[in-house]
Scaffold this motif. Sequence first.
Motif, PDB file in Angstrom:
ATOM      1  N   GLU A   5       0.833  -1.191   0.000  1.00 50.57           N
ATOM      2  CA  GLU A   5       0.000   0.000   0.000  1.00 50.57           C
ATOM      3  C   GLU A   5       0.871   1.246   0.000  1.00 50.57           C
ATOM      4  O   GLU A   5       1.990   1.257   0.538  1.00 50.57           O
ATOM      5  N   LYS A   7       0.426   4.009   1.637  1.00 50.23           N
ATOM      6  CA  LYS A   7       0.606   4.621   2.949  1.00 50.23           C
ATOM      7  C   LYS A   7       1.841   4.099   3.671  1.00 50.23           C
ATOM      8  O   LYS A   7       2.456   4.821   4.466  1.00 50.23           O
ATOM      9  N   ARG A  10       4.771   6.027   2.324  1.00 49.36           N
ATOM     10  CA  ARG A  10       4.741   7.432   2.744  1.00 49.36           C
ATOM     11  C   ARG A  10       5.389   7.636   4.104  1.00 49.36           C
ATOM     12  O   ARG A  10       5.685   8.775   4.490  1.00 49.36           O
ATOM     13  N   THR A  11       5.592   6.577   4.884  1.00 52.76           N
ATOM     14  CA  THR A  11       6.224   6.727   6.194  1.00 52.76           C
ATOM     15  C   THR A  11       7.735   6.884   6.082  1.00 52.76           C
ATOM     16  O   THR A  11       8.391   7.238   7.059  1.00 52.76           O
ATOM     17  N   ALA A  17       5.885  13.168  -0.792  1.00 54.63           N
ATOM     18  CA  ALA A  17       4.428  13.126  -0.967  1.00 54.63           C
ATOM     19  C   ALA A  17       3.970  14.042  -2.090  1.00 54.63           C
ATOM     20  O   ALA A  17       2.775  14.250  -2.267  1.00 54.63           O
ATOM     21  N   TYR A 196      -8.756   6.267   3.577  1.00 51.30           N
ATOM     22  CA  TYR A 196      -7.536   5.717   4.160  1.00 51.30           C
ATOM     23  C   TYR A 196      -7.182   4.389   3.511  1.00 51.30           C
ATOM     24  O   TYR A 196      -6.012   4.111   3.205  1.00 51.30           O
ATOM     25  N   ASP A 199      -6.073   5.026  -0.501  1.00 48.54           N
ATOM     26  CA  ASP A 199      -4.819   5.760  -0.722  1.00 48.54           C
ATOM     27  C   ASP A 199      -4.878   6.788  -1.846  1.00 48.54           C
ATOM     28  O   ASP A 199      -4.118   7.751  -1.840  1.00 48.54           O
TER      29      ASP A 199
END
Length: 422
Positions: A5, A7, A10-11, A17, A196, A199
């Motif tokens: 995924e 997300k 993105r961490t 982003a 959420y 995405d």
Amino acid sequence: AFASEIKALRTLPWVSADPDLGVARTYLSDGSLARGNRTFFRDIQCFPAAHSLLISAGGRRWDCYWPAPALATDTSFRRQPGDDDRIEEFKSLLIDAVALQLRSDVAIGSCLSGGLDSSSIVSVAAGLRSSNLLVAGRRHREREANPHLAFFAQFREAGIDERPYVDAVVAATGVELHTTTPDTDLFLESLPGILYAQDEPFGSTSIVAQYHVMRIAHEAGVKVLLDGQGADELLGGYVRYPAMRLAGALRNPRTAWQAGRVMVAERGPFRAPFGYMVIGSRRMPARLNRRRMPSAWIGRAENSLGQSIEEPRSEPGTLLAKKLWFDVAADNLPDLLRYEDRNSMAFGIEARVPFLDHRLAEASLLLPDRLKIAGRNQRKIVLKEAMQGIVPNEVLSRRDKVAFQPPEKRWLAEATPVWRRL
């Protein structure tokens, strides 16, 4: 970095982003989500379908493990002696695909609407569980005799209420039906969770209905769901396909006269879209899409922001067959599968799609055009004939099927005052 995924990626502090402005602009201007391997994030790409990647000290090596299949080349209209055998082969492959995907050590069920695709999956599964349908060389499994649950999103508005057809399938198969009826309040309440899970932006609120089907399946303890995705793209189920089928026949000198007779019989139902498709394009030009937004709202299209979708490799085939393969490999189906994967995994559910068993997909793409489309309201011919005596006649004979959709206009109208207060 790799992840299932966006997300998760993105961490990472070194993954930006920043948006891919070409993807965003195309979505806002044309409503299109076809973008190849790009995402809405400039630094994040999708892993190509049917590929593997080997990373070693020597570098990176991509391999395609499922090459482009052979496509149909027959545009004729008259039935041929071998057509019954082709239909029987399709039927056997579909039954076997469902039998394989019924294997599970956890609770299993199916998505169910009143359409032919999901009704076929549920009906075949019921036949296998009762031993009314047998698969050569496959042992009947005791767990396949367990009750099969089906999950349905109902909307009572005229024109989109599928309940009578769902009830016909339930009565014929004996499945246990679970129903959800999302309203505007539930739509608003669930949007943060859906966004959420997904995405990225999506195409319509049908994703919301699907999300709630997954929710009630989770609440029922189901861990695996069978669904009918892929049948429309493989077998010509959408309303845009008959024009492409006729255009291909018109371009073939051997079948042009037959196509002309069909057009006369149906009183020229295709008009402008048909005329465009005769030219040979597989995609509707953006200027014909009424959802375009003014450039003042979304910025001017720059060459550097332009977006193009790569044509999937394909074998020689009819215009319809090439369009179907394009939608399967690059345009329509990848988005639908991504939506379903995100929605199902949000509730810890494995979604399985029997129509996309590679054997069935390859056989479907090879079927002559006449076994897919006979006219404007005669689509997915092979599936309808293969399911005779298995799927209730009420479903087989209907011609009013609409795409799986909630009352989107009402939802948005009722939600707008709420959003304005935020």
